[in-house]
Design a protein around this motif. Structure first.
Motif, PDB file in Angstrom:
ATOM      1  N   UNK A 278       0.744  -1.225  -0.062  1.00 13.43           N
ATOM      2  CA  UNK A 278      -0.001  -0.032   0.003  1.00 13.43           C
ATOM      3  C   UNK A 278       0.757   1.218   0.177  1.00 13.43           C
TER       4      UNK A 278
ATOM      5  N   UNK B 290       1.582  -1.898  -6.241  1.00 16.79           N
ATOM      6  CA  UNK B 290       0.862  -1.013  -5.344  1.00 16.79           C
ATOM      7  C   UNK B 290      -0.688  -0.925  -5.549  1.00 16.79           C
ATOM      8  N   UNK B 291      -1.374  -1.293  -4.423  1.00 16.52           N
ATOM      9  CA  UNK B 291      -2.704  -1.703  -4.411  1.00 16.52           C
ATOM     10  C   UNK B 291      -3.632  -1.026  -5.541  1.00 16.52           C
ATOM     11  N   UNK B 292      -3.397   0.432  -5.245  1.00 14.77           N
ATOM     12  CA  UNK B 292      -4.424   0.982  -6.255  1.00 14.77           C
ATOM     13  C   UNK B 292      -4.125   0.829  -7.580  1.00 14.77           C
ATOM     14  N   UNK B 293      -2.903   0.610  -8.132  1.00 16.32           N
ATOM     15  CA  UNK B 293      -2.482   0.353  -9.582  1.00 16.32           C
ATOM     16  C   UNK B 293      -2.878  -0.937  -9.845  1.00 16.32           C
ATOM     17  N   UNK B 294      -2.803  -1.946  -8.751  1.00 15.64           N
ATOM     18  CA  UNK B 294      -3.356  -3.564  -9.093  1.00 15.64           C
ATOM     19  C   UNK B 294      -4.772  -3.385  -9.230  1.00 15.64           C
TER      20      UNK B 294
END
Lengths: 104, 505
Positions: free
Chosen positions: B107, B171-175
């Motif tokens: 994150x 990265x969680x948002x990207x993923x």
């Protein structure tokens, strides 16, 4: 990029420009990934969406079905549903003119 | 794939010993990995595997009974399903799992990417991956007649860039918005090549096609043909009727109406859009010898539209009141990326998720057939000189991309083994999830880093200038959306309404 002693002045200039550009890009990406994206990730809507995917075993970055944690359970559920339906159709098929079980 | 700078340059087949070709060595390398992993997993079956199989069958029977009685206690049903999956997973363990690893998601602290969910360091696995892939390709390069003397240092550089690409995509948002590693691998490579320039010492490890072909043969093991019939005839009709119609129709549109200069770019975009996104683009690009820039462009287009469709389609489906089965099938048949399909289906509900993911899985299985068909078409039609007679079988064989046969063979072997029962299925799943899937991902990432390191921004711009690739993608996807929706409605509402009703419960 070659060692400076092998370069002309204009090539050295190009090297410096390239290195400067790379440094700028690295700093920009570091800010984006270490500050901006984590801040976006802390928004309630995004957190809900991420948590929802994780609970359901969804990997949005999966390229192939084998990378989806949720797929085995989903697939088995569908297999069981359809096999129960086929069994039920066969029970009623004995008098039917067209056996619907043949469609599956 | 080609390096030719002019579009549609005639392909020159260089005469080398067939045993020194990258295609054959890709099959050898991937075949070795698959064989060793399969043997190790089979031999490492738990001593009490017979008892575990009995336990699994007992739990599966209990689950079947509970579901057939339409048990209303959904919590205990969910617990039973989880117990069944856990019992299935215990049937086989891959002992090689710890020797390869991929980064975890994170994150705000990127160091968390190097630690797994249980808190163990992934560095041993990453080192294992580095050593394994380095060893494999050192042997492979010797096999194709290259000298791997400077390969190790070059490979370390490319591997580090691939690690950075995985880190960025983790990265969680990207993923969770489907901006996957292929994109970042390209970006990382492009940044290096267009700023400081690709270092000369790295060039021995820039082996795009070799990485891709080996990765594709490994991918073949994941294409389990027996999965085709999971959704029965409705699933086959939804996936197998629409996909070839859209693929061929859009290709013809691209050639006859848009008059695309590059047939290979046309084909890669069509496969990307109609089959299953990046993996289909990679397989098709290799089969039709597309240029690296063409593959990059097709993937860029696909990823851009996938994110949009993933967000827009669920509310549209709810507004149209299509229901979870038709809606899920529509999502599965249209959104390019498998992960995005699951994410979009999950937004609608459990049933939509199950149907969407299953339809996409059936489309994934199509990759082998598409790659084979495209390869045959390219060799017999596209690469033929206009006034020449039809190529002989020997000529077809000589030009045929042999790695496709390795891909199909891996698929056939693993499908046959998987069909032998729950224990065999558990073994193939353990091999795939523990070894081949991870290695395949690394190989594709290395390939995309290599493409980036060899590409100049100016080369990419020339493809975008005319706008035709974008128009092709938009028109093809519009056709795909319309035809898929019609077929899903027809199949699940009119022809097999009972199937839809059953799946909804």
């Amino acid at each position: 990029m070659w060692p400076a002693r092998f370069l002309t002045n204009s090539q050295k200039g190009e090297n410096r420009r390239g290195a400067s550009l790379l440094a700028v890009v690295i700093v920009a990406m570091a800010i984006l990934w270490l500050k901006i994206l984590p801040a976006v990730g802390r928004q309630a809507a995004i957190q809900y969406y991420v948590r929802h995917n994780e609970q359901l075993g969804i990997d949005p970055a999966a390229k192939f079905y084998t990378e989806l944690p949720c797929l085995p359970a989903a697939m088995h559920r569908i297999e069981r549903s359809l096999s129960r339906q086929q069994a039920s159709i066969r029970e009623h098929d004995t008098d039917a003119a067209i056996p619907l079980g043949a469609l599956y | 794939m080609n390096d030719s700078s002019s579009l549609d340059a005639p392909v020159t087949v260089v005469e080398t010993s067939p045993w020194r070709s990258e295609d054959i060595w890709a099959i050898w390398l991937a075949g070795t990995v698959l064989s060793v992993a399969l043997a190790a997993t089979w031999l490492a079956r738990p001593a009490d595997h017979a008892k575990r199989l009995t336990d699994f069958e007992e739990i599966a029977g209990q689950l079947e009974t509970a579901e057939s009685q339409n048990a209303t206690d959904s919590e205990s049903l969910a617990a039973l399903r989880k117990k069944s999956e856990a019992a299935r997973a215990r049937l086989a363990v891959n002992p090689l799992k710890t020797y390869v690893a991929k980064l975890s998601s994170w994150e705000s602290d990127p160091l968390k990417a190097f630690v797994d969910a249980q808190g163990h360091s992934l560095l041993p696995g990453l080192l294992g991956t580095l050593v394994l892939v380095l060893a494999l390709f050192s042997v492979g390069l010797m096999g194709v007649g290259d000298k791997p003397r400077h390969f190790a240092l070059a490979f370390l550089f490319v591997f580090l860039l691939a690690t950075l690409a995985f880190l960025l995509s983790g990265q969680k948002v990207v993923k969770h918005y489907n901006l996957e590693y292929a994109l970042w691998a390209l970006v990382v490579g492009l940044i290096v090549s267009n700023t400081i320039g690709t270092p000369a010492f790295a060039r021995p490890a820039i082996r795009t096609e070799f990485y891709i072909k080996t990765g594709l043969v490994l991918l073949g093991a994941e294409v389990l043909i027996n999965r085709l019939l999971v959704l029965g005839l409705p699933g086959v009709l939804t996936s197998w009727l629409v996909t070839p119609v859209v693929l061929i129709g859009t290709y013809i549109f691209g050639q006859r109406v848009l008059k695309m200069e590059s047939r290979s770019l046309n084909m890669v975009i069509c496969a990307d859009m109609s089959v299953c996104g990046v993996s289909a683009a990679i397989a098709t690009a290799a089969a039709c010898r597309a240029k690296k820039e063409e593959l990059s462009l097709a993937i860029g287009l696909s990823l851009a539209f996938t994110v949009g469709m993933m967000v827009v389609m669920p509310p549209v489906i709810q507004w149209l009141d299509l229901g979870q089965v038709v809606g899920g099938a529509w999502i599965g048949g249209t959104i390019d990326s498998t992960g995005a399909v699951a994410a979009a289906g999950g937004m609608l509900g459990d049933t939509a998720l199950a149907v969407a993911a299953t339809v996409k899985m059936i489309q994934n299985v199509l990759i082998g057939f598409v790659a084979f068909g495209v390869a045959i078409y390219w060799v017999t039609v596209v690469e033929r000189t206009p006034d020449a007679a039809s190529p002989s079988l020997i000529e077809v064989w000589r030009r045929f991309p042999k790695f496709v046969l390795g891909f199909l063979a891996a698929s056939l072997v693993f499908s046959t083994i998987s069909a032998r029962g729950p224990e065999a299925q558990a073994v193939t799943s353990a091999v795939i999830s523990g070894t081949t899937e991870t290695l395949r991902g690394w190989l594709f990432c290395l390939a995309f880093v290599s493409i980036g390191l060899e590409t100049n921004f100016r080369e990419l711009r020339q493809y975008l200038a005319s706008g035709k690739p974008l128009v092709l993608y938009v028109c093809g996807q519009a056709f795909n959306l319309a035809l898929s929706l019609f077929m899903c409605w027809l199949i699940f509402e009119k022809v097999f309404p009972d199937v839809a009703r059953t799946l909804s419960h």
